[in-house]
Design an enzyme around this catalytic site. Structure first.
Site, mmCIF file in Angstrom:
data_model
loop_
_atom_site.group_PDB
_atom_site.id
_atom_site.type_symbol
_atom_site.label_atom_id
_atom_site.label_comp_id
_atom_site.label_asym_id
_atom_site.label_seq_id
_atom_site.Cartn_x
_atom_site.Cartn_y
_atom_site.Cartn_z
ATOM 1 N N GLU A 371 10.782 -19.637 0.553
ATOM 2 C CA GLU A 371 9.687 -18.653 0.408
ATOM 3 C C GLU A 371 8.322 -19.337 0.373
ATOM 4 O O GLU A 371 7.404 -18.894 -0.314
ATOM 5 C CB GLU A 371 9.867 -17.843 -0.884
ATOM 6 C CG GLU A 371 11.189 -17.145 -0.964
ATOM 7 C CD GLU A 371 11.121 -15.728 -0.477
ATOM 8 O OE1 GLU A 371 10.064 -15.334 0.025
ATOM 9 O OE2 GLU A 371 12.137 -15.041 -0.584
ATOM 10 N N GLY A 372 8.196 -20.442 1.111
ATOM 11 C CA GLY A 372 6.960 -21.217 1.113
ATOM 12 C C GLY A 372 7.089 -22.367 0.130
ATOM 13 O O GLY A 372 7.371 -22.150 -1.048
HETATM 14 P P1 TGC Z 1 -2.017 -16.879 9.745
HETATM 15 O O1 TGC Z 1 -2.821 -17.080 10.982
HETATM 16 O O2 TGC Z 1 -2.624 -17.218 8.413
HETATM 17 O O3 TGC Z 1 -1.526 -15.358 9.653
HETATM 18 C C1 TGC Z 1 -0.894 -14.725 10.750
HETATM 19 C C2 TGC Z 1 -1.039 -13.229 10.561
HETATM 20 O O4 TGC Z 1 -0.365 -12.812 9.356
HETATM 21 C C3 TGC Z 1 -1.303 -12.221 8.435
HETATM 22 N N1 TGC Z 1 -0.861 -12.639 7.114
HETATM 23 C C4 TGC Z 1 -0.231 -11.816 6.281
HETATM 24 N N2 TGC Z 1 0.094 -10.527 6.385
HETATM 25 C C5 TGC Z 1 0.754 -9.962 5.348
HETATM 26 N N3 TGC Z 1 1.103 -10.665 4.261
HETATM 27 C C6 TGC Z 1 0.811 -11.971 4.131
HETATM 28 N N4 TGC Z 1 1.223 -12.667 3.059
HETATM 29 C C7 TGC Z 1 0.103 -12.604 5.161
HETATM 30 N N5 TGC Z 1 -0.349 -13.881 5.384
HETATM 31 C C8 TGC Z 1 -0.936 -13.866 6.582
HETATM 32 C C9 TGC Z 1 -2.651 -12.772 8.858
HETATM 33 O O5 TGC Z 1 -3.681 -11.923 8.453
HETATM 34 C C10 TGC Z 1 -2.491 -12.805 10.365
HETATM 35 O O6 TGC Z 1 -2.600 -11.478 10.848
HETATM 36 P P2 TGC Z 1 -3.174 -11.170 12.315
HETATM 37 O O7 TGC Z 1 -3.157 -9.706 12.417
HETATM 38 O O8 TGC Z 1 -4.550 -11.785 12.333
HETATM 39 O O9 TGC Z 1 -2.240 -11.842 13.288
HETATM 40 O O10 TGC Z 1 -0.644 -17.616 9.940
HETATM 41 P P3 TGC Z 1 -0.316 -19.168 10.058
HETATM 42 O O11 TGC Z 1 0.536 -19.336 11.264
HETATM 43 O O12 TGC Z 1 -1.573 -19.993 9.933
HETATM 44 O O13 TGC Z 1 0.627 -19.430 8.782
HETATM 45 C C11 TGC Z 1 0.196 -19.222 7.510
HETATM 46 C C12 TGC Z 1 1.249 -19.735 6.497
HETATM 47 C C13 TGC Z 1 1.490 -21.216 6.612
HETATM 48 C C14 TGC Z 1 0.673 -19.409 5.131
HETATM 49 C C15 TGC Z 1 2.572 -18.975 6.718
HETATM 50 O O14 TGC Z 1 3.137 -19.270 7.914
HETATM 51 C C16 TGC Z 1 3.588 -19.250 5.622
HETATM 52 O O15 TGC Z 1 3.551 -18.583 4.588
HETATM 53 N N6 TGC Z 1 4.539 -20.219 5.812
HETATM 54 C C17 TGC Z 1 5.633 -20.430 4.877
HETATM 55 C C18 TGC Z 1 6.891 -19.921 5.519
HETATM 56 C C19 TGC Z 1 7.800 -19.271 4.535
HETATM 57 O O16 TGC Z 1 7.435 -18.933 3.409
HETATM 58 N N7 TGC Z 1 9.039 -19.031 4.937
HETATM 59 C C20 TGC Z 1 9.944 -18.346 4.121
HETATM 60 C C21 TGC Z 1 11.184 -17.969 4.882
HETATM 61 S S1 TGC Z 1 12.166 -16.709 4.101
HETATM 62 C C22 TGC Z 1 12.849 -17.509 2.796
HETATM 63 O O17 TGC Z 1 12.605 -18.614 2.467
HETATM 64 C C23 TGC Z 1 13.804 -16.696 2.043
HETATM 65 S S2 TGC Z 1 14.562 -17.513 0.719
HETATM 66 C C24 TGC Z 1 15.333 -16.171 0.135
HETATM 67 C C25 TGC Z 1 16.060 -16.357 -1.128
HETATM 68 O O18 TGC Z 1 17.201 -16.842 -1.080
HETATM 69 O O19 TGC Z 1 15.503 -15.908 -2.181
HETATM 70 P P1 FAD Z 2 9.196 -28.145 6.637
HETATM 71 O O1 FAD Z 2 8.351 -26.999 7.065
HETATM 72 O O2 FAD Z 2 9.708 -29.065 7.688
HETATM 73 O O3 FAD Z 2 8.387 -28.990 5.557
HETATM 74 C C1 FAD Z 2 8.766 -30.305 5.184
HETATM 75 C C2 FAD Z 2 7.701 -30.846 4.233
HETATM 76 O O4 FAD Z 2 6.434 -30.880 4.908
HETATM 77 C C3 FAD Z 2 7.503 -29.969 3.017
HETATM 78 O O5 FAD Z 2 7.266 -30.766 1.879
HETATM 79 C C4 FAD Z 2 6.250 -29.164 3.353
HETATM 80 O O6 FAD Z 2 5.552 -28.747 2.178
HETATM 81 C C5 FAD Z 2 5.468 -30.159 4.153
HETATM 82 N N1 FAD Z 2 4.525 -29.514 5.081
HETATM 83 C C6 FAD Z 2 4.807 -28.662 6.085
HETATM 84 N N2 FAD Z 2 3.692 -28.255 6.695
HETATM 85 C C7 FAD Z 2 2.661 -28.858 6.054
HETATM 86 C C8 FAD Z 2 1.232 -28.826 6.199
HETATM 87 N N3 FAD Z 2 0.627 -28.072 7.122
HETATM 88 N N4 FAD Z 2 0.486 -29.592 5.368
HETATM 89 C C9 FAD Z 2 1.084 -30.336 4.402
HETATM 90 N N5 FAD Z 2 2.423 -30.407 4.211
HETATM 91 C C10 FAD Z 2 3.191 -29.671 5.021
HETATM 92 N N6 FAD Z 2 14.582 -19.000 5.331
HETATM 93 C C11 FAD Z 2 14.752 -17.731 5.819
HETATM 94 O O7 FAD Z 2 14.142 -17.352 6.803
HETATM 95 N N7 FAD Z 2 15.629 -16.873 5.218
HETATM 96 C C12 FAD Z 2 16.354 -17.205 4.128
HETATM 97 O O8 FAD Z 2 17.126 -16.393 3.595
HETATM 98 C C13 FAD Z 2 16.207 -18.542 3.607
HETATM 99 N N8 FAD Z 2 16.992 -18.954 2.559
HETATM 100 C C14 FAD Z 2 16.931 -20.269 2.170
HETATM 101 C C15 FAD Z 2 17.866 -20.731 1.229
HETATM 102 C C16 FAD Z 2 17.860 -22.067 0.845
HETATM 103 C C17 FAD Z 2 18.872 -22.565 -0.124
HETATM 104 C C18 FAD Z 2 16.876 -22.948 1.375
HETATM 105 C C19 FAD Z 2 16.841 -24.368 0.916
HETATM 106 C C20 FAD Z 2 15.981 -22.502 2.310
HETATM 107 C C21 FAD Z 2 16.019 -21.161 2.737
HETATM 108 N N9 FAD Z 2 15.158 -20.698 3.757
HETATM 109 C C22 FAD Z 2 15.290 -19.417 4.250
HETATM 110 C C23 FAD Z 2 14.282 -21.629 4.472
HETATM 111 C C24 FAD Z 2 12.999 -21.946 3.724
HETATM 112 O O9 FAD Z 2 12.098 -20.879 3.739
HETATM 113 C C25 FAD Z 2 12.378 -23.186 4.394
HETATM 114 O O10 FAD Z 2 13.227 -24.270 4.045
HETATM 115 C C26 FAD Z 2 10.955 -23.453 3.949
HETATM 116 O O11 FAD Z 2 10.095 -22.445 4.422
HETATM 117 C C27 FAD Z 2 10.449 -24.831 4.397
HETATM 118 O O12 FAD Z 2 10.750 -25.102 5.714
HETATM 119 P P2 FAD Z 2 11.466 -26.496 6.131
HETATM 120 O O13 FAD Z 2 12.652 -26.675 5.237
HETATM 121 O O14 FAD Z 2 11.687 -26.456 7.585
HETATM 122 O O15 FAD Z 2 10.426 -27.602 5.739
#
Ligand code: TGC
Ligand code: FAD
Length: 392
Positions: A371-372
């Site tokens: 989740e980030g």
């Molecule tokens: P950026 O250019 O900043 O934004 C792209 C478009 O998105 C809009 N936006 C949002 N909209 C709604 N809610 C938010 N929180 C938003 N943040 C940004 C933004 O306004 C823009 O809109 P538009 O209309 O102009 O296109 O995007 P970026 O490519 O620079 O990335 C920003 C960044 C790094 C913050 C984002 O990519 C990010 O949060 N990365 C982290 C990825 C992440 O959290 N992955 C999670 C995967 S799911 C997971 O981990 C589930 S675990 C589940 C569990 O087991 O509990």
């Molecule tokens: P990377 O993005 O490769 O990052 C590696 C390192 O580089 C990190 O320390 C990061 O902070 C750093 N880094 C990356 N970019 C930058 C930057 N611009 N500047 C400085 N540092 C940076 N995802 C889903 O979609 N759905 C799920 O249900 C889900 N469940 C998960 C369950 C588990 C148990 C785990 C471990 C992960 C899960 N994820 C899921 C994935 C999770 O969201 C990603 O692992 C996470 O977003 C980070 O991506 P990555 O592992 O590819 O790391």
């Protein structure tokens, strides 16, 4: 696991800020975790098996769609009740909270917010009751922190779409009945796709050998020319903002959840320190252990206040993405630090499954990543206060 003796710390009498409904919901979840999760969770984690037996209980305490309207089977509660349920579940285990987070905020939320009425009626009541389980596919092997670079794609074939690509690290993937998958269309616009188990070309192998979140099932989603009916596309929002909007809701739940894990570690360490005698006195009577315990309760109390305020803002639709990031980052970091300190207070006993601390500590290594990551949330705060993105 030995008997669950948990007593929740409330150093600043924050229960006084909660309504009667909040307390009812929180106490029901707390009792359920004591009764149904604590007795089985250690063995589930040791065996790396998600305990499916608790699914109906999760549904009964309102953990599947706490804030989804009752007309769709949800509990119709407010955001603070949602947070309190997540706190109590994660007090038991982060992996169990993961299942509830994914089901509620990453599967039900997008169907509710971005889906049409037919999709809401088809999926939401069954997801709320636990009859269906869902997962959320955003992360790819080459796109984790940068999901905007995804390569999973859909191609319009006239009567249907063709889905190709792969997602990785997906919670609940191995057994999910429905997957909310994010994929780019021919114009490069990100769309939400509802993929159902049994569709030809779709598979979801399990990821093995995790040291963290062992009681949660994680896997891949592989799409090899999967035919997607047109009615399975979420019509009401697209672009990266669509999945990021779901993450706001899930990250908010994690901010509360992490407090639960921290409270459990603190409470366990406090009890142990008062009972454990070394050099003829309880180790709780030594300055070094008191420093650890005093800092723990201080950090828990600060996190409780931060999160309660965030809940108030969220109820008023005023919580920003950056505020949610700050709480997720702060609280998970707080919890992992407390878990490490608590583990030390228990000495050798701290590394065993007799106590929950080591399991929490290992789980939190995932929570601080998914989740980030911790870094990404810092950069979100940095961007918010400076107006300059340091991601790219
Ligand atoms: P950026 O250019 O900043 O934004 C792209 C478009 O998105 C809009 N936006 C949002 N909209 C709604 N809610 C938010 N929180 C938003 N943040 C940004 C933004 O306004 C823009 O809109 P538009 O209309 O102009 O296109 O995007 P970026 O490519 O620079 O990335 C920003 C960044 C790094 C913050 C984002 O990519 C990010 O949060 N990365 C982290 C990825 C992440 O959290 N992955 C999670 C995967 S799911 C997971 O981990 C589930 S675990 C589940 C569990 O087991 O509990
Ligand atoms: P990377 O993005 O490769 O990052 C590696 C390192 O580089 C990190 O320390 C990061 O902070 C750093 N880094 C990356 N970019 C930058 C930057 N611009 N500047 C400085 N540092 C940076 N995802 C889903 O979609 N759905 C799920 O249900 C889900 N469940 C998960 C369950 C588990 C148990 C785990 C471990 C992960 C899960 N994820 C899921 C994935 C999770 O969201 C990603 O692992 C996470 O977003 C980070 O991506 P990555 O592992 O590819 O790391």
């Amino acid at each position: 696991m030995s008997q669950d003796l948990f007593q929740a710390p409330d150093y600043y009498q924050l229960d006084e800020l909660l309504t009667e409904e909040h307390l009812l919901v929180r106490n029901a979840a707390r009792e359920w975790v004591k009764r149904e999760v604590s007795p089985i969770i250690e063995e589930a984690a040791q065996q790396a098996k998600f305990p499916k037996s608790i699914i109906s209980g999760l549904a009964e305490i309102g953990a599947f769609g706490p804030y989804i309207p009752e007309e769709y089977g949800g509990a119709g509660l407010d955001q603070i009740s949602y947070g309190l349920i997540m706190q109590e579940i994660e007090r038991g285990d982060s992996g169990v909270r993961s299942t509830a987070s994914v089901q509620s905020s990453l599967v039900m939320y997008p169907i509710w917010k971005y889906g049409n009425e037919a999709q809401r009626q088809k999926y939401l009541p069954k997801l709320a009751s636990g009859e269906l389980l869902g997962c959320f596919g955003l992360t790819e092997p080459d796109h984790g922190s940068n999901p905007g670079g995804m390569t999973t794609n859909i191609k319009d074939m006239g009567d249907y779409y063709l889905l190709n690509g792969a997602k990785m690290w997906i919670s609940n993937a191995p057994f999910a009945d429905v997957a909310v998958v994010w994929a780019k269309n021919e114009e490069g616009r990100i769309k939400g796709v509802l993929v159902e188990r049994g569709m030809a070309g779709f598979s979801s192998p399990e990821t093995h050998n995790k040291w963290s979140l062992r009681a949660s099932s994680t896997g891949e989603l592989i799409f090899d020319n999967v035919k997607i009916p047109k009615e399975n596309i979420l019509p009401n929002k697209d672009g990266l903002g669509a999945p990021l909007g779901c993450l706001d809701s899930a990250r908010y739940g994690i901010a509360w959840g992490a407090i639960g894990a921290a409270m459990d570690c603190y409470d366990t360490a406090l009890r142990y320190a008062k009972e454990r005698i070394q050099f003829d006195k309880p180790i709780a009577g030594t300055q070094l252990q008191q420093k650890k315990l005093a800092e723990m309760i201080t950090e828990i109390t600060k996190a409780q206040l931060l999160t309660w305020r965030l809940g108030v803002l969220k109820n008023e639709n005023r919580a920003t993405t950056a505020q949610i990031s700050m709480a997720k980052r702060n609280n998970v970091d707080m919890a992992i630090h407390i878990a490490r300190e608590a583990r030390q207070i228990l000495g050798a006993m701290g590394i065993t499954g007799e106590y929950s601390i080591m399991r929490h500590m290992m789980n939190l290594e995932s929570v601080i990543t998914y989740e980030g990551t911790h870094d990404i949330h810092l950069l979100i705060t940095g961007m918010d206060i400076t107006g300059i993105s340091a991601f790219k």
